[in-house]
Scaffold this motif. Sequence first.
Motif, PDB file in Angstrom:
ATOM      1  N   THR A  58       0.912  -1.176   0.123  1.00 59.96           N
ATOM      2  CA  THR A  58       0.070  -0.041   0.130  1.00 59.96           C
ATOM      3  C   THR A  58       0.799   1.168  -0.050  1.00 59.96           C
ATOM      4  O   THR A  58       0.445   2.387  -0.744  1.00 59.96           O
ATOM      5  CB  THR A  58      -0.876  -0.152   1.186  1.00 59.96           C
ATOM      6  OG1 THR A  58      -0.265  -0.024   2.621  1.00 59.96           O
ATOM      7  CG2 THR A  58      -1.862  -1.345   1.003  1.00 59.96           C
ATOM      8  N   ASN A  62       0.914   4.295  -2.887  1.00 63.11           N
ATOM      9  CA  ASN A  62       0.755   5.539  -2.506  1.00 63.11           C
ATOM     10  C   ASN A  62       1.919   6.214  -3.269  1.00 63.11           C
ATOM     11  O   ASN A  62       1.582   7.470  -3.812  1.00 63.11           O
ATOM     12  CB  ASN A  62       0.827   5.831  -1.105  1.00 63.11           C
ATOM     13  CG  ASN A  62      -0.400   5.620  -0.452  1.00 63.11           C
ATOM     14  OD1 ASN A  62      -1.538   4.979  -1.139  1.00 63.11           O
ATOM     15  ND2 ASN A  62      -0.273   5.177   0.805  1.00 63.11           N
ATOM     16  N   PHE A 107      -4.408   9.553  -2.187  1.00 59.16           N
ATOM     17  CA  PHE A 107      -3.473   8.732  -1.669  1.00 59.16           C
ATOM     18  C   PHE A 107      -2.120   9.406  -1.222  1.00 59.16           C
ATOM     19  O   PHE A 107      -1.516   8.993  -0.440  1.00 59.16           O
ATOM     20  CB  PHE A 107      -2.969   7.714  -2.716  1.00 59.16           C
ATOM     21  CG  PHE A 107      -4.036   6.867  -3.361  1.00 59.16           C
ATOM     22  CD1 PHE A 107      -4.361   5.675  -2.724  1.00 59.16           C
ATOM     23  CD2 PHE A 107      -4.688   7.151  -4.501  1.00 59.16           C
ATOM     24  CE1 PHE A 107      -5.373   4.792  -3.116  1.00 59.16           C
ATOM     25  CE2 PHE A 107      -5.678   6.370  -5.046  1.00 59.16           C
ATOM     26  CZ  PHE A 107      -6.176   5.150  -4.341  1.00 59.16           C
ATOM     27  N   THR A 204      -5.730   4.991   3.332  1.00 60.46           N
ATOM     28  CA  THR A 204      -6.829   5.833   2.688  1.00 60.46           C
ATOM     29  C   THR A 204      -8.034   5.168   3.095  1.00 60.46           C
ATOM     30  O   THR A 204      -8.270   4.196   3.211  1.00 60.46           O
ATOM     31  CB  THR A 204      -6.532   5.737   1.231  1.00 60.46           C
ATOM     32  OG1 THR A 204      -5.088   6.066   0.865  1.00 60.46           O
ATOM     33  CG2 THR A 204      -7.699   6.416   0.343  1.00 60.46           C
ATOM     34  N   LEU A 357      -5.056  -0.482  -6.465  1.00 60.15           N
ATOM     35  CA  LEU A 357      -4.436   0.629  -5.798  1.00 60.15           C
ATOM     36  C   LEU A 357      -3.327   0.998  -6.906  1.00 60.15           C
ATOM     37  O   LEU A 357      -3.283   2.337  -6.868  1.00 60.15           O
ATOM     38  CB  LEU A 357      -3.824   0.368  -4.488  1.00 60.15           C
ATOM     39  CG  LEU A 357      -4.708  -0.134  -3.318  1.00 60.15           C
ATOM     40  CD1 LEU A 357      -3.858  -0.389  -2.084  1.00 60.15           C
ATOM     41  CD2 LEU A 357      -5.593   0.882  -3.051  1.00 60.15           C
TER      42      LEU A 357
END
Length: 535
Positions: A58, A62, A107, A204, A357
Motif C-alpha cells: 500500500t 501511494n 493517496f 486511505t 491501488l
Amino acid sequence: MSANETFGCFHPFLNVKAFTDGGHVDGRLCANFPTNEVCCLPCPVSKWIYPDSFETMTTTANWVAVVGTVSCLFLLISWAVLPVDKTFRHYLSISLTTGVLFMSLGFVIPLASEPEQCFDKITPNSMETSSICASSAMFLILGGWAGVAWVFLRALSLHLQICWQLVVGRNFMWFAQVVGWGIPAVGVVLAFVLSGVSFRFGQTCHINHKNSLADLWIPLLVFSGMTLIIQFATFGYCIKVYLASLADNSASTEGSNLPSYTNSIRTMTPKQAYRRVRRVIQLQWRGIAIILIIVADVIFFSIVFVFQDTTVEAVKHDQSIAEEWTKCIVLSGGDKAKCLHLAGSLAVDMPTVGAVLFLLGINGIWLLLLLGRWTMFEGWRDLFTSAPNRGKREFVSVDARLDDLKKDTRSYEMLSRDDSGKMMDESVTPSVVTPISPALVRSQMGSPTMQQNYSSSSQSGGNDGRRTPDFFGQTARYHAPARSFSSPRAPQSPQQHTVTWDPSETYAPPRGAASPPPPPRNGDRYVNPLGMNRI
C-alpha cells in the motif's frame, strides 16, 4: 492488554464490552464466542488477514500516486504557462487531468501525514474522528466521479463529431462544465451523508458499506457503461464507414478529400466519409485511449470494492464462513502466518487489492504519456533560455553596428547616426529605416508632419519638378494624391460627377495649350523619360 479486554475471549480477540462506541463501530469484525461473549479482531483488520507485505504494497502504491500527482501538475502548469501551439490544450483534457489529480491526492495526503487508522484497539477511525480520513476520502471520491464524468463527456463529444457531423462549440463547453463538476460535487455529498467513510484497508479512507451501492457504486457503473456504449457505437460507425469505402469504386472521389461542395457533409461519398473519420481518429486517438483506460480502472475498482463489501457483510451475518480461520488463529496463539491460506473467506486476496491501488495511482502517468507532447519540453526550454536575456540591455556603438551590417549582406536594417555622434543605447529606439509597407504609408498619409516633409522634398526633387520621396531619410515621406480612393467617401450627387482635375498634378498640358514640344535631340542636356516613347 487488560483482563477486561480479553475476558471471555481467546487470544488475539478482544471483548467488545471493554470499549466505547466511538469511531466507525460497523467497521469492527466481531463474532459470538461459545462463552456468550462478543469478541472482535484487533484493529486494523487488514493486519490479520493479509501478510506483512501488505503495508509495504500500500505504501508503494501511494508513492506511485505521488508520481501521478507530479505528472498531472506538470501538465496543468504547462497548459497554463506555455503557448497553445506548444501544448495543444483543451478544456476536456484540462478538466480530466484535474479530476485525476484529485484522485491521486487521496493517496498522497495519507502518505504525507501518516494518520492513525484506529480509534481504539478494535474500532477504525471514521470521518468524524479523523480529518485526514475525511480529506483523503473526499479527494478520492471526487476524483473518481470527475474522471468518470469527463471521460463520458469526451466520448460524447467524439461521438457527436464523428457520427453526427456536429461541431461542438461554446454551448457544449458550458454544458460539459456543469455536468463534469456538478455531478461529482453531488456524488461526494451523497456519499458522505448517506454512507460515510472510514479506514477499510491501508492508510486511505474508503466509503462504508451502508447505502454505498445506491449512492456511489451503481451510479459510477451506470456512467461507465454509458461511456462504453457511446464509445463502441462510435467504433461501429467507423467500421461501417471503412467497409463502405472498400466497396466504393467511384472514380470521382479518388483524388478528393472533401465533399463535392462546401456545405454538403451528408452527401459525401463513402471514401470521403472514411477520410474524414480517419482524420478525426488520427487527431483524437490519445483521448480514445484515455477513455478506455479510465473506464476500465473505474469498473475494476467498483467491482472489487463491491465484492469486498459483500464478503465482509456475509461474514458478519454468517459466522460459519470464517469458522475455520477463527479456529486456526485461536489454536495458533495469534500467529496469522499459519492461517493466511484460510483468510480468503474474509476479504479479497492481496494481489487483487494491490492491482486496484496501483491502477488508481498510475492514471496520472497515463495522462502524461498520452496527453503530453515533446513540444511542452521544448516550450519550457525556450521559456527558461529566453528569460535571462529578456531584460538584458547591450551597449554598442553605431559604428560597430554598421560594421556588422556591412559584413552581413542579408540584413536590411539601417541605422543612422545622430548629430552629436554619441553612443546609442539599444534601449532607446534608434533611427531604424526599413522598406516601408503600404499599410504604414496609408496610416501616416494624413499626418501634417508627413505632408510638410513631402512638400519640402518635392521642392528639391530635381530639374524635372517630379516629387521624389526620400524613403531612406530620417522620416518616411509620402505625398497624398489629390484624388485618393484609399478611404470611403460619401456618395456624390449626379451633378458632382463631372470630372475635374488639376493639370499641374500630372504631366498633361494645361487647358488650351499647344501640343507638347518635340523631344530634345541627343545633344540636349535633359531627356524626359515619360516622353521618350511618344509617337
